[in-house]
Write a protein that holds these residues in place. Structure first.
Motif: not given
Ligand code: HEM
Length: 352
Positions: A205-234
């Motif tokens: 998928d060309p939209q993968r944000t982190i190339s060395n982390d295919p399992d999204e260990l660092a941040w669950s980008d595909t599930t909850i969106g980009h880390e920089d726009y994360y709203d913990q309440k929502g």
């Protein structure tokens, strides 16, 4: 609270994924800086995190070189009183991760940065304030998946959990957790585990944000969106970020895109500073691998179906439940047909 006592030898686990974790975490520290590693100074009513952070990196180094002498090598200075060395040994000066050929000088580098890079753990240091509450005063939280250290650092335990809408926190957890923290003694470390599911993008998928982390260990980008726009309440992106298309949700195309994410969390009190160290080791497994284990698909599906509404919301169930449940039900049916499990076998709870 789901805690159990921990054998002292089991404090930290290192495995063959150390190089991969080291790479991902180094990259996270390089790109996100004090959003992922930070030590707070003292403020009225609560000490800063720096003495505990120094104590922690020496404790970890002593532990690691004794438990995994084939992986870690240390140099020590001559023994002096007040050293952090164990059993009268001189204090460690440098520690090398042999398979990676990386060396850290303990008295020259940021202790929490070194502590997290030596291990596969995220680390939080909790310090008792004059009001008796425990405050998150220092941390190295490089691969949290679903929360950001910048939202939680400096907060007391209850606020950490309440700002994240942890299900039943006020009703069921708060009192026992605070009592437990107050009583936790140096020689009685404990463990707990949790689990959640996350979606990952296809490998190409060309939209993968982190190339060395295919399992999204660092941040669950595909599930909850980009880390920089994360709203913990929502528990997802800020609505304006969603509207401007900065995040995009995709349901999993198939079960191949779903992972089980599980954390092994340890709690122990450090002997000198009295701070409590919270260690978080994250493991990620493809659902399609786990579903090959006898009995697992049936038990996993019934665990998901048993979540009450607040847990379902917390675990973002609506994003993946159709795909995961139909896959697990089908795998369960095949296991029954093959005689691997019986239809009425509910003998064990998933996953622990
Ligand atoms: C025995 C100790 C603890 C218990 C029983 C506990 C319990 C929980 C529970 C039930 C959740 C919901 C997700 C899950 O099932 O894990 C949670 C989330 C969380 N916990 Fe704890 N916790 C403990 C200690 C700590 C400590 C020491 C920290 C310090 C940083 C912490 C930070 C968090 C954070 C950041 C979340 C995510 C909140 C969010 O989604 O925004 N927990 N905890």
């Amino acid at each position: 609270m789901g805690i159990r006592s921990m054998r002292w030898d089991d404090w930290i686990e290192i495995d063959h994924e150390l190089p991969k974790y080291h790479l991902i975490r180094s990259e996270r520290i390089r790109t996100r800086g004090d959003k992922v590693v930070k030590t707070l100074p003292p403020r009225p009513g609560v000490a800063g995190g720096s003495s505990a952070a120094v104590e922690l990196v020496y404790e970890l180094s002593e532990f690691l070189v004794r438990k995994y002498p084939q992986i870690y090598k240390v140099t020590r200075r001559k023994a002096q009183t007040e050293d952090f060395g164990w059993y009268g040994d001189g204090q460690i000066e440098s520690i090398t991760i042999l398979p990676l050929q990386v060396t850290y000088e303990l008295d020259k580098e940021d202790p929490l940065r070194v502590a997290t890079l030596l291990t596969q753990e995220d680390l939080a240091l909790m310090i008792e304030g004059s009001d008796g509450k425990y405050y998150f005063q220092a941390g190295a939280i490089t691969v949290p998946g679903f929360w950001r250290m910048e939202d939680k650092i400096g907060l007391p335990l209850e606020e950490i959990h309440l700002t994240g809408d942890v299900p039943q926190y006020r009703e069921k957890l708060q009192n026992s957790l605070e009592r437990f923290f107050f009583k936790l003694s140096v020689n009685k470390p404990v463990l707990r585990n949790n689990y959640s599911f996350q979606i990952v993008r296809d490998a190409n998928d060309p939209q993968r944000t982190i190339s060395n982390d295919p399992d999204e260990l660092a941040w669950s980008d595909t599930t909850i969106g980009h880390e920089d726009y994360y709203d913990q309440k929502g528990r997802g992106p800020f609505s304006d970020a969603q509207q401007t298309g900065k995040v995009e949700f995709r349901p999993p195309g198939s079960a191949e895109n779903i992972r089980l994410r599980t954390e092994r969390q340890g709690l122990r009190r450090l002997p000198r500073s009295g701070a409590i160290v919270f260690t978080i080791r994250t493991y990620i497994f493809p659902i399609t691998d786990l579903a090959k284990e006898p009995g697992v698909p049936g038990r996993m599906a019934s665990a998901i179906r048993s979540w009450p509404a607040d847990v379902s919301r917390y675990k973002a169930k609506r994003l993946y439940d159709d795909v995961i449940l139909s896959y697990l039900d089908e795998s369960h049916r095949k296991q029954i047909e093959a005689g691997v499990v019986r239809a009425d076998d509910h003998s064990s709870n998933y996953p622990y």
